[in-house]
Design a protein around this motif. Structure first.
Motif, mmCIF file in Angstrom:
data_model
loop_
_atom_site.group_PDB
_atom_site.id
_atom_site.type_symbol
_atom_site.label_atom_id
_atom_site.label_comp_id
_atom_site.label_asym_id
_atom_site.label_seq_id
_atom_site.Cartn_x
_atom_site.Cartn_y
_atom_site.Cartn_z
ATOM 1 N N LYS A 131 -14.158 -1.595 5.586
ATOM 2 C CA LYS A 131 -15.483 -1.603 4.964
ATOM 3 C C LYS A 131 -15.360 -1.812 3.450
ATOM 4 C CE LYS A 131 -18.473 0.760 8.200
ATOM 5 N NZ LYS A 131 -19.350 -0.437 8.278
ATOM 6 N N VAL A 132 -14.362 -1.172 2.871
ATOM 7 C CA VAL A 132 -14.115 -1.354 1.447
ATOM 8 C C VAL A 132 -13.719 -2.808 1.163
ATOM 9 C CG1 VAL A 132 -12.554 -0.732 -0.438
ATOM 10 C CG2 VAL A 132 -13.544 1.049 1.003
ATOM 11 N N ALA A 133 -12.798 -3.326 1.946
ATOM 12 C CA ALA A 133 -12.353 -4.708 1.751
ATOM 13 C C ALA A 133 -13.501 -5.696 1.890
ATOM 14 C CB ALA A 133 -11.248 -5.040 2.751
ATOM 15 N N LYS A 170 -7.598 -14.256 0.371
ATOM 16 C CA LYS A 170 -6.156 -14.411 0.293
ATOM 17 C C LYS A 170 -5.727 -14.748 -1.131
ATOM 18 C CE LYS A 170 -2.254 -16.852 2.417
ATOM 19 N NZ LYS A 170 -1.845 -17.864 3.429
ATOM 20 N N GLY A 171 -4.721 -14.039 -1.593
ATOM 21 C CA GLY A 171 -4.200 -14.275 -2.929
ATOM 22 C C GLY A 171 -4.842 -13.449 -4.018
ATOM 23 N N LEU A 208 -4.514 -3.811 3.712
ATOM 24 C CA LEU A 208 -5.223 -4.868 2.983
ATOM 25 C C LEU A 208 -4.329 -6.096 2.816
ATOM 26 C CD1 LEU A 208 -7.022 -2.781 0.211
ATOM 27 C CD2 LEU A 208 -8.005 -3.711 2.310
ATOM 28 N N ALA A 209 -3.071 -5.872 2.514
ATOM 29 C CA ALA A 209 -2.150 -7.007 2.363
ATOM 30 C C ALA A 209 -1.970 -7.743 3.681
ATOM 31 C CB ALA A 209 -0.803 -6.505 1.843
ATOM 32 N N THR A 210 -1.856 -6.990 4.776
ATOM 33 C CA THR A 210 -1.620 -7.590 6.090
ATOM 34 C C THR A 210 -2.840 -8.345 6.593
ATOM 35 O OG1 THR A 210 -0.061 -5.817 6.644
ATOM 36 C CG2 THR A 210 -0.975 -7.086 8.476
ATOM 37 N N GLU A 211 -4.006 -7.723 6.496
ATOM 38 C CA GLU A 211 -5.209 -8.283 7.113
ATOM 39 C C GLU A 211 -5.948 -9.283 6.219
ATOM 40 O OE1 GLU A 211 -7.668 -5.099 8.518
ATOM 41 O OE2 GLU A 211 -6.128 -4.308 9.861
ATOM 42 N N TYR A 212 -5.765 -9.175 4.892
ATOM 43 C CA TYR A 212 -6.543 -10.020 3.985
ATOM 44 C C TYR A 212 -5.664 -10.926 3.116
ATOM 45 C CZ TYR A 212 -10.405 -7.042 5.368
ATOM 46 O OH TYR A 212 -11.355 -6.373 6.113
ATOM 47 N N GLY A 213 -4.341 -10.743 3.166
ATOM 48 C CA GLY A 213 -3.448 -11.619 2.427
ATOM 49 C C GLY A 213 -3.485 -11.445 0.927
ATOM 50 N N VAL A 214 -3.862 -10.261 0.440
ATOM 51 C CA VAL A 214 -3.956 -10.029 -0.995
ATOM 52 C C VAL A 214 -2.610 -9.576 -1.550
ATOM 53 C CG1 VAL A 214 -6.400 -9.451 -0.849
ATOM 54 C CG2 VAL A 214 -4.688 -7.618 -0.677
ATOM 55 N N GLN A 215 -2.458 -9.737 -2.847
ATOM 56 C CA GLN A 215 -1.348 -9.161 -3.597
ATOM 57 C C GLN A 215 -1.845 -7.835 -4.172
ATOM 58 O OE1 GLN A 215 1.822 -10.393 -4.154
ATOM 59 N NE2 GLN A 215 1.449 -12.177 -2.853
ATOM 60 N N ASP A 243 -8.327 -8.954 -9.685
ATOM 61 C CA ASP A 243 -9.578 -9.493 -9.160
ATOM 62 C C ASP A 243 -10.445 -8.398 -8.553
ATOM 63 O OD1 ASP A 243 -8.954 -12.394 -9.499
ATOM 64 O OD2 ASP A 243 -7.322 -11.877 -8.143
ATOM 65 N N ALA A 244 -9.829 -7.308 -8.122
ATOM 66 C CA ALA A 244 -10.567 -6.234 -7.466
ATOM 67 C C ALA A 244 -9.808 -4.922 -7.635
ATOM 68 C CB ALA A 244 -10.765 -6.536 -5.982
ATOM 69 N N VAL A 245 -10.566 -3.839 -7.573
ATOM 70 C CA VAL A 245 -9.985 -2.496 -7.642
ATOM 71 C C VAL A 245 -10.524 -1.676 -6.487
ATOM 72 C CG1 VAL A 245 -9.806 -0.346 -8.963
ATOM 73 C CG2 VAL A 245 -9.714 -2.552 -10.152
#
Length: 280
Positions: free
Chosen positions: A59-61, A68-69, A86-93, A138-140
């Motif tokens: 929900k937060v994501a 991604k990225g 979050l890294a696994t499901e959304y591909g973020v750093q 980009d996000a916190v």
């Protein structure tokens, strides 16, 4: 020479770190590193505690519109499970920061075990005094972490600084609903927090720090109103937990959870609040 305020802040940080250091073993075993609360749709929802906790992370994501990225800061990253999700499901750093050295060590081990050490970084540090360059993220994400800071305005200002223009912050916290301010503060002190705020009381300092509100979701009945689910989880896993931590520790966990959820969802809610740093 240190000022009294500086000394007090350090003492507060040390006490919070000690509290989380002491609870991390049980937290890791009980909910697989998802230290925050969980989200069930209703009493008939048969999702496990871990599954329901992961729902809240999603929900937060989703409120942040992660892509991604994206570079994400997890302020108060706990044992690292939400960051890894979050890294696994959304591909973020993602960079997680936490004052608990024990929790950071366990989060790093979790990242290595999942093969994400290059994508997820965990640091020991104080998210109320960040040393990242301006516009680093980009996000916190701040899940049940901002109630532990001594100076909320200063902390929010720092988070605002390290976000790029147009970046978003999403925080989750129990909220004051039917409780008076005095009783809310007493409740917060019971779990080491500084305060228990209503949604409106959160929005004021967020605006003062320069953020624009985007969304606030009150999901108290599906989070704080599900205390029985936690007690059931303890009862179901009692033998397993007792074998690792002892019967006394399990009894203390159950009593702590029973006391925490005792006020009910009519007195205490739970909010996901998302704000944005203006683009110009």
């Amino acid at each position: 020479m240190e000022s009294a305020a500086t000394t007090g802040d350090r003492r507060d940080r040390d006490e919070v770190a000690e509290m989380f250091d002491g609870s991390s073993g049980m937290s890791d075993a009980f909910n697989d590193g998802q230290v925050h609360l969980a989200y069930w749709y209703d009493d008939e929802d048969q999702a496990s505690l871990i599954e329901a906790s992961q729902r809240l992370t999603r929900k937060v994501a989703d409120s942040l519109r992660l892509r991604k990225g994206d570079r994400v800061l997890d302020a108060g990253c706990g044992l690292g499970a939400p960051a890894i999700q979050l890294a696994t499901e959304y591909g973020v750093q993602i960079t997680g920061i936490n004052i608990s050295t024990r929790q950071v060590a366990e989060a790093r081990a979790r990242a290595r075990a999942t093969g994400l050490a290059d994508q997820v970084t965990f640091r020991v540090g104080d998210y109320s005094s960040l040393d990242f360059p301006d516009g680093s993220f980009d996000a916190v994400v701040a899940m049940e972490s901002l109630v532990y800071v001594s100076d909320l305005g200063h902390t929010l200002g720092g988070l605002h600084r390290v976000m790029r223009p147009g970046g978003r912050l999403s925080l989750t916290e129990p909220t004051r609903e039917g409780l008076s301010v005095v009783r809310a503060n007493q409740f917060a002190a019971g779990f080491g927090a500084k305060w228990l705020l209503s949604v409106a009381e959160w929005l004021d300092p967020l605006r003062e720090a320069g953020f624009e509100p985007m969304e606030y979701l009150q999901c108290g009945p599906r989070v704080f109103g599900m205390g029985d689910k936690y007690l059931q989880a303890v009862d179901t896993r009692r033998d397993e937990l007792a074998a690792r931590f002892g019967e006394t520790a399990v009894d203390e966990l159950r009593q702590t959870l029973e006391n925490f959820f005792a006020p009910g969802a009519d007195q205490i809610g739970y909010a996901v609040i998302t704000v944005q740093k203006p683009r110009n």
